[in-house]
Design a protein around this motif. Sequence first.
Motif, short mmCIF file in Angstrom:
data_model
loop_
_atom_site.label_atom_id
_atom_site.label_comp_id
_atom_site.label_asym_id
_atom_site.label_seq_id
_atom_site.Cartn_x
_atom_site.Cartn_y
_atom_site.Cartn_z
N ASN A 42 0.80 -1.24 0.00
CA ASN A 42 0.00 0.00 0.00
C ASN A 42 0.82 1.28 0.00
N TRP A 43 1.97 1.28 -0.66
CA TRP A 43 2.74 2.51 -0.83
C TRP A 43 1.99 3.41 -1.80
N SER A 44 2.20 4.70 -1.69
CA SER A 44 1.56 5.63 -2.62
C SER A 44 2.23 5.52 -3.99
N LEU A 45 1.47 5.84 -5.02
CA LEU A 45 1.99 5.80 -6.38
C LEU A 45 3.19 6.74 -6.55
N GLU A 46 3.12 7.88 -5.90
CA GLU A 46 4.19 8.87 -6.01
C GLU A 46 5.49 8.35 -5.40
N GLY A 63 -0.15 -2.49 -11.50
CA GLY A 63 -1.18 -2.75 -10.50
C GLY A 63 -2.43 -3.36 -11.08
N ARG A 64 -2.84 -2.87 -12.23
CA ARG A 64 -4.04 -3.42 -12.88
C ARG A 64 -3.80 -4.83 -13.38
N THR A 65 -2.62 -5.08 -13.93
CA THR A 65 -2.28 -6.40 -14.41
C THR A 65 -2.38 -7.45 -13.31
N HIS A 66 -2.00 -7.05 -12.10
CA HIS A 66 -2.01 -7.96 -10.96
C HIS A 66 -3.22 -7.74 -10.04
N ARG A 67 -4.18 -6.99 -10.54
CA ARG A 67 -5.44 -6.73 -9.84
C ARG A 67 -5.25 -6.16 -8.44
N LEU A 68 -4.32 -5.21 -8.35
CA LEU A 68 -4.09 -4.52 -7.09
C LEU A 68 -4.67 -3.10 -7.12
N ILE A 69 -5.02 -2.64 -8.31
CA ILE A 69 -5.61 -1.30 -8.47
C ILE A 69 -6.93 -1.47 -9.20
#
Length: 69
Positions: A42-46, A63-69
């Motif tokens: 849960n680190w920030s994107l920045e 993140g989307r590829t691994h379904r985390l976002i």
Amino acid sequence: MRFEVEKIRCRKEGFAAGRAKAIAEGKAEVKAEVALGMLEDNWSLELISKYTKLTVEQIIEIGRTHRLI
């Protein structure tokens, strides 16, 4: 004789280019793995972008590829 020397030079240059490409791909893979771990924690994107030198868009894609976002 000159043709053989030129052929050897071309092989060496091709090898060097292939090696450089493999190294670059390896570095990109490591950055993606690090970013993935940071997303899981849960680190920030920045902050992920700051430490991995990946763009926020690249991180979102990972993140989307691994379904985390």
